[in-house]
Design a protein around this motif. Structure first.
Motif, PDB file in Angstrom:
ATOM      1  N   ARG A  28       0.814  -1.204   0.000  1.00 16.02           N
ATOM      2  CA  ARG A  28       0.000   0.000   0.000  1.00 16.02           C
ATOM      3  C   ARG A  28       0.852   1.260   0.000  1.00 16.02           C
ATOM      4  O   ARG A  28       0.503   2.251  -0.649  1.00 16.02           O
ATOM      5  CB  ARG A  28      -0.955  -0.016   1.207  1.00 16.02           C
ATOM      6  CG  ARG A  28      -2.105  -0.987   0.969  1.00 16.02           C
ATOM      7  CD  ARG A  28      -3.046  -1.066   2.125  1.00 16.02           C
ATOM      8  NE  ARG A  28      -3.807   0.164   2.319  1.00 16.02           N
ATOM      9  CZ  ARG A  28      -4.797   0.278   3.211  1.00 16.02           C
ATOM     10  NH1 ARG A  28      -5.122  -0.768   3.959  1.00 16.02           N
ATOM     11  NH2 ARG A  28      -5.439   1.406   3.347  1.00 16.02           N
ATOM     12  N   GLN A  35       1.685   6.851  -6.846  1.00 19.15           N
ATOM     13  CA  GLN A  35       0.657   7.837  -7.185  1.00 19.15           C
ATOM     14  C   GLN A  35       0.965   9.186  -6.536  1.00 19.15           C
ATOM     15  O   GLN A  35       0.073  10.002  -6.332  1.00 19.15           O
ATOM     16  CB  GLN A  35      -0.717   7.341  -6.717  1.00 19.15           C
ATOM     17  CG  GLN A  35      -1.134   6.028  -7.355  1.00 19.15           C
ATOM     18  CD  GLN A  35      -2.214   5.301  -6.570  1.00 19.15           C
ATOM     19  OE1 GLN A  35      -2.725   5.798  -5.575  1.00 19.15           O
ATOM     20  NE2 GLN A  35      -2.537   4.083  -7.007  1.00 19.15           N
ATOM     21  N   SER A  36       2.222   9.406  -6.166  1.00 13.86           N
ATOM     22  CA  SER A  36       2.688  10.624  -5.476  1.00 13.86           C
ATOM     23  C   SER A  36       1.922  10.893  -4.191  1.00 13.86           C
ATOM     24  O   SER A  36       1.667  12.042  -3.850  1.00 13.86           O
ATOM     25  CB  SER A  36       2.608  11.884  -6.342  1.00 13.86           C
ATOM     26  OG  SER A  36       2.582  11.599  -7.673  1.00 13.86           O
ATOM     27  N   ARG A  37       1.518   9.856  -3.517  1.00 14.38           N
ATOM     28  CA  ARG A  37       0.891  10.042  -2.213  1.00 14.38           C
ATOM     29  C   ARG A  37       1.831   9.514  -1.140  1.00 14.38           C
ATOM     30  O   ARG A  37       2.831   8.867  -1.420  1.00 14.38           O
ATOM     31  CB  ARG A  37      -0.440   9.287  -2.145  1.00 14.38           C
ATOM     32  CG  ARG A  37      -1.500   9.846  -3.054  1.00 14.38           C
ATOM     33  CD  ARG A  37      -2.837   9.192  -2.829  1.00 14.38           C
ATOM     34  NE  ARG A  37      -2.872   7.799  -3.258  1.00 14.38           N
ATOM     35  CZ  ARG A  37      -3.006   6.775  -2.417  1.00 14.38           C
ATOM     36  NH1 ARG A  37      -3.115   6.992  -1.120  1.00 14.38           N
ATOM     37  NH2 ARG A  37      -3.024   5.548  -2.874  1.00 14.38           N
ATOM     38  N   VAL A  38       1.485   9.795   0.106  1.00 18.30           N
ATOM     39  CA  VAL A  38       2.316   9.316   1.210  1.00 18.30           C
ATOM     40  C   VAL A  38       1.925   7.892   1.584  1.00 18.30           C
ATOM     41  O   VAL A  38       2.755   7.028   1.790  1.00 18.30           O
ATOM     42  CB  VAL A  38       2.164  10.229   2.442  1.00 18.30           C
ATOM     43  CG1 VAL A  38       2.913   9.654   3.646  1.00 18.30           C
ATOM     44  CG2 VAL A  38       2.666  11.612   2.105  1.00 18.30           C
ATOM     45  N   GLY A  39       0.630   7.667   1.641  1.00 15.21           N
ATOM     46  CA  GLY A  39       0.152   6.322   1.946  1.00 15.21           C
ATOM     47  C   GLY A  39       0.029   6.080   3.429  1.00 15.21           C
ATOM     48  O   GLY A  39       0.450   6.883   4.258  1.00 15.21           O
ATOM     49  N   PRO A  40      -0.575   4.966   3.780  1.00 18.17           N
ATOM     50  CA  PRO A  40      -0.845   4.650   5.174  1.00 18.17           C
ATOM     51  C   PRO A  40       0.400   4.152   5.889  1.00 18.17           C
ATOM     52  O   PRO A  40       1.414   3.885   5.242  1.00 18.17           O
ATOM     53  CB  PRO A  40      -1.890   3.534   5.079  1.00 18.17           C
ATOM     54  CG  PRO A  40      -1.566   2.841   3.800  1.00 18.17           C
ATOM     55  CD  PRO A  40      -1.028   3.891   2.881  1.00 18.17           C
ATOM     56  N   GLN A  44      -0.690  -0.667   8.677  1.00 19.13           N
ATOM     57  CA  GLN A  44      -2.105  -0.439   8.388  1.00 19.13           C
ATOM     58  C   GLN A  44      -2.912  -1.735   8.204  1.00 19.13           C
ATOM     59  O   GLN A  44      -4.011  -1.859   8.747  1.00 19.13           O
ATOM     60  CB  GLN A  44      -2.246   0.457   7.144  1.00 19.13           C
ATOM     61  CG  GLN A  44      -3.674   0.878   6.823  1.00 19.13           C
ATOM     62  CD  GLN A  44      -4.297   1.689   7.954  1.00 19.13           C
ATOM     63  OE1 GLN A  44      -3.648   2.545   8.538  1.00 19.13           O
ATOM     64  NE2 GLN A  44      -5.542   1.398   8.283  1.00 19.13           N
TER      65      GLN A  44
ATOM     66  N   ASP C  34      -4.600  13.153   0.516  1.00 24.05           N
ATOM     67  CA  ASP C  34      -4.240  11.766   0.796  1.00 24.05           C
ATOM     68  C   ASP C  34      -4.755  11.252   2.140  1.00 24.05           C
ATOM     69  O   ASP C  34      -3.999  10.987   3.057  1.00 24.05           O
ATOM     70  CB  ASP C  34      -2.710  11.595   0.713  1.00 24.05           C
ATOM     71  CG  ASP C  34      -2.317  10.119   0.800  1.00 24.05           C
ATOM     72  OD1 ASP C  34      -3.160   9.277   0.471  1.00 24.05           O
ATOM     73  OD2 ASP C  34      -1.166   9.846   1.169  1.00 24.05           O
ATOM     74  N   GLU C  36      -5.651   8.456   2.856  1.00 26.91           N
ATOM     75  CA  GLU C  36      -5.238   7.083   3.159  1.00 26.91           C
ATOM     76  C   GLU C  36      -4.132   7.108   4.218  1.00 26.91           C
ATOM     77  O   GLU C  36      -3.877   6.089   4.870  1.00 26.91           O
ATOM     78  CB  GLU C  36      -4.781   6.360   1.879  1.00 26.91           C
ATOM     79  CG  GLU C  36      -4.949   4.836   1.998  1.00 26.91           C
ATOM     80  CD  GLU C  36      -4.153   4.051   0.963  1.00 26.91           C
ATOM     81  OE1 GLU C  36      -3.518   4.666   0.092  1.00 26.91           O
ATOM     82  OE2 GLU C  36      -4.167   2.817   1.064  1.00 26.91           O
ATOM     83  N   ARG C  37      -3.473   8.254   4.391  1.00 30.13           N
ATOM     84  CA  ARG C  37      -2.475   8.383   5.465  1.00 30.13           C
ATOM     85  C   ARG C  37      -3.068   7.983   6.807  1.00 30.13           C
ATOM     86  O   ARG C  37      -2.382   7.488   7.692  1.00 30.13           O
ATOM     87  CB  ARG C  37      -2.005   9.844   5.564  1.00 30.13           C
ATOM     88  CG  ARG C  37      -1.004  10.247   4.532  1.00 30.13           C
ATOM     89  CD  ARG C  37      -0.654  11.694   4.696  1.00 30.13           C
ATOM     90  NE  ARG C  37      -1.823  12.558   4.459  1.00 30.13           N
ATOM     91  CZ  ARG C  37      -1.943  13.789   4.928  1.00 30.13           C
ATOM     92  NH1 ARG C  37      -0.991  14.300   5.691  1.00 30.13           N
ATOM     93  NH2 ARG C  37      -3.016  14.510   4.669  1.00 30.13           N
TER      94      ARG C  37
END
Lengths: 285, 647, 141
Positions: A28, A35-40, A44, C34, C36-37
Motif C-alpha cells: 500500500r 501515485q505521489s501520495r504518502v500512503g498509510p 495499516q 491523501d 489514506e495516510r
C-alpha cells in the motif's frame, strides 16, 4: 543442525500472517508513492484486521462463516504442509481446495456481485491451477526431491533448469495475488463494476478471515519462489520482493482485463512456457 | 469358493427370472430387498472366504454332462444373444447392430464347427484375485444397493412421467440379470466365456437405455449397442486370432508377462473392446446418450459397474501391453479422453451429463494407468475404481432423487438446494467430497499418478504431466460450480421443506449406506492400500516389490475430517433458522430479502437469478468433443495398426 | 485497544448532490490531501464500511436506498452529512421532491457545512466521525 520440518510447518502458521501483513502494508505504501501520495502506515493492514475483528459481522447465511474458516484453515494448512515436509505435488491440490472454499463461501451468498465474484474466482483457479501442478511436479523432477527441505538440500540449481517456469510464475502470480489486470474477482478499490466482488457480502470478522487467508497465500507464493532459488534461499526472497515490486507497478498501470483474456492468456503462458520447459526437461534428461 | 461364485452368477439370474413374473408392486419390493440382501451377503462371504490369499483358479463345482461341452454352452448363449439383437434391430429397422452381431456369430460358429477351439482346462475357468474381489464387492454391495434404491426411484419416476408406460417388471429383472453377468465377467478366466458375459452386459445396457421406448431413447440405445457390439466384435476377432495362432485363451496366462509381438494383434483388439466398454473417445457419445435412462441405470451400469468392465479388462491386460507402443497409445487415448471430456464438462449444464463426463474422465485416468502399467499406476487405477464406484454411484442416485423432487436435471435449478433439500444435499456433498476433495478420493490417485508420470522418460512423460495438470484443474471448475449451487442458501417456508419428506425410504437406505461407505473407505484407505490394492498391484507385475504410499494415522484423521466437513456443515447450517431476519444481500442499496428477491423500479419486487459461468466464447463444448473424437479416433486407428504389425 | 480510529472505512453515497461536494470528497483521496495516510479507505460497499458519508439532500426516490445502505452497515457505524444539502436540504430544500437533509431519515452524527464543503472540513468531519465511532463502540461493548 537437524530441525524436524514439522517445526517449520508450525512456525509458518504463526509467522506467515506477519509476513503477509507486512507485505500488504508495503504494497500500500509503494502503491501510494507511485501515485505521489504518502500512503498509510506500514502496519495499516494489521489495524484493518484488528478493526474488522472488533466489528460486528452481519450474517448473510449460516454457512458462509464456517466455509471462510475452512478457507483460512486450509490455506494455513497448505503452507504448513509445504514447509512441514509433505509431498510438493500434493500441496498443489490442497492449495486449490483452500482457494475453493473462498469460492464456495462467496457463492453461497445471494448477492449478484458476490456470486459473479465467486464465479470469476473459480475462473482464476482454473487459470492458475494447471501452472502450479506443473511447476511443483517439475521442481520435483529437477531436484530429485519431493519435499520442501529436500529441494533446498538438493545440489541442483532449480531456477537454471526451469527458466520458462519462473517466467510463467511471474505471470500466474499476478492472477493469484488478484492484481490488475487480473483482479477480476475482487478489488481493493472503490467504484468497480463488481463492487467488492466475492467479498461484497462479507463483513466484520468474515472479511478478516479473507484477509488472513490472503496473507497466508502471499507467504506460500514466496515459499514457491524460494524453491526456485534453492541454493540460496535469501536470494529467493529477494527475487520475490523484486517480482512483487513489478506486480505493484503492473497493478497501478493497467486496467482490469476480461475473464476471457485472463483464462486464455494464462493457459497460453502455462502451455508454452511451463509446458515447453517441462518438455525440454524430459527430452534432455 | 467355486460354489460361491456359481451362486453369485446363478442366484441373481434366478431372481431376475422370478421378478419377470411378479406384477405386484409390494411383493416386488420384498423380493428385490431379499435378493439384494442375499447377493450382498454372498459377495461378502466370497471376499471373506478368499481372505488374504494369492490368486486362485478353479472350475465349476459340478461336472458338465458329456454331451454339453463348454464350447457348445457358450455358443448357445451367443446365438440367443445374436438372435435377440437381430429381432430387435429388424423391429426398429436398424442395420448396423445385426451386421456386428452377425460377424460375432460367424466367428463363434466357425470356431465351433471347425473344431479349432483348443481344449480348455476347466479347472482354470475362473480366476479370482484381489482385483476380482474388489469388483465382486462393488457389484455385490453397491450394485444391490442401487437395485433397492430403484424401488423408490421408479415409483416416483412414473409418477412424475405419467406418459411413460411402466415396465417395471422388466426393469428389475434386467438389473438382476445384469448383476449375474457382471459377477461372471469379473471372475472369468476363459476369454470366450468372458465374451458371453460381456455381451450380456451390453444387452442389458441397451434394453435399460431404451426403457422408455421413445424415439429418442431408442436411438441412444442403439448407439450404445452398436459401439459396444463393435467392441464385442473386436473381442471375438481377438479370440479368432489367438486360436489361429495357437495361442492360449487363458486370460491369466495371456497377461502374465510382457507380450511377445505375435500376441499384439489380439491384444490390440481386446484393448479396443475395453475402450468401447469404458466409453473412451471416440466412443464416448454412447455413455452420454445412456444418461437418458432412469438414474439408477446410470448409477449401476454407466458409472459403478458396467463401464468398469472395460477398465477391468485393460487393467488385466496391463502387464502384457505395458512398455509397448500399444500400451502407450492406449494410455494416451485414456489421458486425452480425460482432458477433452473435462473440458466439455465445464460447458455442460445437465447435471447427469456432467457426471457422465466426469465418469468418462475418471475411466480415462484408469485407462491411462493401465496402458502405461507400473505397480504404482495399477495401484492408482484400482483406487480410482473403488472411490469412483462408491462416490459416483451415490451421486447418480442423489441426482435421481433430486430430479424426482425438482423435476429437473439442470444444474442451475439446483440453486439453494441446501435450504430446500437439506438431507439430500448432505448426501450429495458426501459424494462430491468422495470424488474430488483433497486429501481424499481421486485426488490421492491423481497425485500418485503425477508421481508416476515423473518417472516416464521422453516426451511422453512431459505430455502426460501437462494433460494431467490441465485436466485436473478443469475438474475443480465443474465440481466447484456444482458445489456453489448445492451450498447456496435462502430462507424457505415449511411448504418447501415438505418436498424432501416425500423421498422414499428405499432411497434413504441406499444413499445413506453409500454415503457411510464413502466415509468408511476414507477411514480405511490405509488398510485398503496395504492389504488389498498394494499387494495386488505388486502381484500384477511379477517380480516387483515396492512400498506404496505410507499413510499415517494423522493423515487418515485429516482425510475423515475433510470428507465429513462439508456434509456435517451442511446439516448444521440447514437447521439454522434465526438468520433469516437480518440476512439481506447487497444489491446497490435496493431492498433485498433472504428469499432472493429485490426491489425494482416503480415499487415492484423481482426475484434474483444467479447463474454459473459456462465459459461461453472461450470453450465450445461441441467442438471440443468433436476434436477429441477425431484425435482419439486417429490414435485408435494407429493403435490397431501398431497392434496388427505386432510392434 | 481499539482499531477503529486507525482504520475508518468510508462508504460515500451521492444523494441528490450537484456533484460539487462529491468532487471535494474525491479530492480528499488525491495526493494533496491523501486521507489514506489515516487509514481511510473509500470502500463503495456498505458491508465493509464504518462511516456513511452522504452528499446531497434526500429525495423521495432515494430514501429507501439510504436506509438500506445504512442498515447493511455492520455496527458500530456513524453517519457524516457533507455539505449544505446533506445537512439541511440546501438550496433544494423547497423543491417538490426533496425531503430535506439526511437527518430526516438517518441519525446523523457529524454535520460538515459548506457549499461545496472543502476537503479540509470533510477530513475534519471524518475525524470527528471516528470519535463518534469510538463512543458507539464503547457503548455497545
Amino acid at each position: 543442525m537437524n530441525v524436524n520440518p514439522v517445526v517449520y510447518g508450525v512456525l509458518f502458521v504463526f509467522l506467515a500472517p506477519v509476513f503477509g501483513g507486512l507485505l500488504a502494508g508495503m504494497d500500500r505504501i509503494i502503491s501510494a508513492r507511485m501515485q505521489s501520495r504518502v500512503g498509510p502506515p506500514l502496519l495499516q493492514p494489521f489495524y484493518d484486521l484488528g478493526k474488522l475483528l472488533q466489528k460486528n459481522a452481519r450474517q448473510v447465511n449460516p454457512i458462509a462463516e464456517p466455509l471462510l474458516l475452512g478457507h483460512v484453515g486450509f490455506m494455513a494448512a497448505t503452507g504448513a504442509m509445504l514447509l512441514g515436509g509433505t509431498d510438493l505435488v500434493f500441496t498443489a491440490f490442497v492449495l486449490a481446495l483452500a482457494a475453493l472454499f473462498l469460492v464456495l463461501a462467496a457463492g453461497s451468498v445471494n448477492s449478484p456481485y458476490s456470486h459473479a465474484g465467486a464465479e470469476r474466482e473459480l475462473i482464476v483457479l482454473l487459470a492458475s491451477e494447471p501452472f502450479f501442478i506443473l511447476m511443483l511436479a517439475a521442481i520435483c523432477k529437477v531436484s530429485g526431491a519431493s519435499t520442501f527441505g529436500g529441494v533446498l538440500a538438493s545440489p541442483v540449481w532449480v531456477a537454471w533448469q526451469l527458466p520458462g517456469m519462473l517466467l510463467a510464475f511471474s505471470f500466474v502470480a499476478t492472477i493469484k495475488l488478484r492484481k490488475s489486470p487480473f483482479d477480476i474477482s475482487t478489488s481493493h478499490h472503490a467504484h468497480q463494476e463488481l463492487v467488492s466482488g466475492l467479498t461484497s457480502d462479507m463483513s466484520g470478522r468474515l472479511l478478516a478471515y479473507v484477509e488472513m487467508a490472503h496473507w497466508y497465500e502471499s507467504a506460500i507464493l514466496a515459499a514457491f519462489v524460494v524453491l526456485f532459488f534453492n541454493w540460496a534461499w535469501p536470494l529467493g526472497l529477494g527475487v520475490f520482493a523484486v517480482a512483487y515490486l513489478l506486480e505493484i507497478l503492473v497493478d497501478n498501470s493497467t486496467s482490469r482485463a476480461k475473464w476471457q483474456l485472463v483464462l486464455r492468456s494464462s493457459w497460453a503462458v502455462t502451455l508454452l512456457l511451463s509446458g515447453g520447459n517441462v518438455l525440454a526437461l524430459f527430452l534432455l534428461k | 469358493m467355486s460354489s460361491l461364485i456359481m451362486f453369485l452368477v446363478a442366484f441373481p439370474l434366478a431372481a431376475g427370472a422370478l421378478l419377470l413374473a411378479i406384477k405386484n408392486g409390494r411383493l416386488r419390493n420384498v423380493v428385490v430387498v431379499a435378493a439384494a440382501v442375499v447377493v450382498a451377503s454372498a459377495s461378502v462371504a466370497t471376499a471373506v472366504t478368499f481372505g488374504n490369499g494369492e490368486a486362485v483358479f478353479f472350475g465349476l463345482p459340478f461336472d458338465l454332462p458329456a454331451s454339453l461341452t463348454l464350447g457348445r454352452l457358450l455358443l448357445v448363449a451367443e446365438l440367443a444373444i445374436g438372435a435377440f439383437v437381430i429381432v430387435v434391430s429388424i423391429q426398429n429397422r436398424r442395420i448396423l447392430a445385426p451386421l456386428l452381431v452377425g460377424g460375432q456369430i460367424a466367428i463363434s460358429l466357425y470356431l465351433e464347427i471347425s473344431g479349432k477351439l483348443p481344449e480348455f482346462d476347466l479347472s482354470r475357468l475362473f480366476w479370482f484375485d484381489k482385483l476380482s474381489m474388489i469388483m465382486v464387492l462393488i457389484i455385490g454391495i453397491i450394485g444391490t444397493l442401487i437395485c433397492v434404491h430403484s424401488l423408490g426411484y421408479m415409483r416416483d419416476y412414473h409418477r412424475s412421467n405419467p406418459l411413460i408406460k411402466g415396465r417395471r417388471t422388466v426393469f428389475f429383472a434386467l438389473l438382476f440379470i445384469f448383476l449375474s453377468a457382471m459377477f461372471g465377467l469379473v471372475t472369468c478366466n476363459y476369454l470366450p466365456a468372458m465374451l458371453v458375459f460381456w455381451e450380456i452386459t451390453t444387452l442389458c445396457s441397451f434394453l435399460l437405455i431404451g426403457y422408455t421406448r421413445t424415439k429418442e431413447t431408442i436411438g441412444y440405445a442403439f448407439d450404445a449397442l452398436n459401439m459396444n457390439m463393435l467392441g464385442g466384435l473386436g473381442f471375438s476377432l481377438a479370440i479368432l486370432l489367438l486360436v489361429n495362432g495357437n495361442q492360449t485363451l487363458d486370460l491369466a496366462e495371456l497377461t502374465a508377462h510382457a507380450a511377445p509381438a505375435v500376441l499384439m494383434p489380439a491384444l490390440a483388439l481386446l484393448c479396443l473392446a475395453g475402450l468401447t466398454k469404458s466409453a473412451q473417445m471416440p466412443f464416448s457419445s454412447w455413455l452420454l446418450g445412456a444418461m437418458y435412462a432412469p438414474s439408477p441405470t446410470s448409477a449401476l451400469l454407466h458409472s459403478s459397474t458396467m463401464v468398469k468392465a472395460g477398465v477391468f479388462l485393460l487393467l488385466r491386460l496391463s502387464p502384457a501391453i505395458a512398455g509397448s507402443n500399444l500400451g502407450t497409445l492406449v494410455a494416451f487415448t485414456g489421458m486425452l479422453t480425460f482432458l477433452f471430456v473435462s473440458l466439455v464438462a465445464v460447458t455442460e449444464q445437465n447435471t447427469k451429463k456432467v457426471l457422465a463426463y466426469s465418469t468418462i474422465g475418471s475411466l480415462g485416468l484408469i485407462v491411462g494407468c493401465a496402458g502405461l502399467g507400473s505397480p504404482e499406476l495399477i495401484w492408482v487405477g484400482m483406487m480410482i475404481i473403488i472411490f469412483h464406484a462408491i462416490a459416483k454411484g451415490l451421486l447418480f442416485l442423489v441426482v435421481g432423487t433430486i430430479e424426482n423432487r425438482l423435476y429437473s436435471k439442470d444444474m442451475e435449478n439446483f440453486d439453494t438446494l441446501l435450504s430446500r433439500l437439506p438431507k439430500v444435499s448432505a448426501l450429495a456433498l458426501t459424494g462430491i467430497a468422495g470424488m474430488f476433495i483433497a486429501p481424499f478420493g481421486i485426488v490421492v490417485a491423481k497425485w500418485a499418478a503425477i508421481r508416476a508420470f515423473l518417472e516416464i522418460p521422453g516426451w511422453q512423460g512431459a505430455a502426460l504431466l501437462v494433460i494431467m495438470a490441465f485436466g485436473s484443474s478443469l475438474t475443480i471448475f465443474y465440481w466447484g460450480k456444482l458445489l456453489i449451487k448445492v451450498l447456496s442458501m435462502k430462507c424457505v417456508d415449511d411448504a418447501e421443506l415438505a418436498i424432501e419428506k416425500r423421498v422414499s425410504r428405499f432411497e434413504w437406505l441406499a444413499e445413506g449406506t453409500l454415503a457411510a461407505g464413502v466415509v468408511a473407505v476414507a477411514a480405511s484407505l490405509g488398510v485398503i492400500s496395504d492389504k488389498v490394492v498394494g499387494p495386488q498391484a505388486l502381484a500384477t507385475f511379477a517380480g516387483t516389490s515396492r512400498a506404496f504410499l505410507n499413510i499415517e494415522p494423522a493423515m487418515l484423521v485429516s482425510m475423515i475430517v475433510a470428507v465429513l466437513f462439508l456434509p456435517v456443515l451442511a446439516v448444521w447450517a440447514s437447521r439454522q433458522r434465526n438468520w433469516c431476519d437480518e440476512a439481506d444481500f447487497y444489491a446497490a442499496g435496493r431492498t433485498t430479502s433472504p428469499d432472493r428477491t429485490m426491489g425494482a423500479a416503480l415499487g415492484q419486487t423481482r426475484s434474483v437469478t444467479l447463474r454459473n459461468y459456462y465459459l461461453e466464447g472461450v470453450v465450445n463444448g461441441a467442438l471440443v468433443f468433436r476434436a477429441g473424437t477425431v484425435i482419439c479416433g486417429a490414435i485408435l486407428v494407429a493403435l490397431i495398426a501398431v497392434g496388427m504389425v505386432g510392434r | 485497544m481499539s482499531f477503529f480510529s486507525k482504520s475508518p472505512w468510508i462508504l460515500h453515497y451521492d444523494a441528490s448532490s450537484c456533484n460539487g461536494c462529491d468532487i471535494e470528497v474525491l479530492a480528499c483521496l488525491t495526493p494533496l490531501y491523501d486521507v489514506e495516510r489515516f487509514g481511510v479507505v473509500n470502500t463503495g460497499n456498505p458491508k465493509h464500511a464504518d462511516i456513511l458519508l452522504i452528499t446531497g439532500s434526500v429525495n423521495e426516490r432515494n430514501i429507501e436506498i439510504i436506509q438500506n445502505l445504512y442498515r447493511q452497515m455492520p455496527d458500530p457505524k456513524v453517519v457524516v452529512a457533507v455539505g449544505a444539502c446533506a445537512c439541511s436540504g440546501g438550496i433544494f430544500a423547497r423543491a417538490y421532491n426533496i425531503q430535506g437533509g439526511v437527518d430526516k431519515v438517518l441519525p446523523v452524527d457529524v454535520y460538515v457545512p459548506g457549499c461545496a464543503a472543502r476537503p479540509e472540513s470533510i477530513i475534519d468531519g471524518v475525524v470527528q466521525g471516528i470519535s463518534a465511532l469510538e463512543e458507539k463502540r464503547k457503548i455497545s461493548a
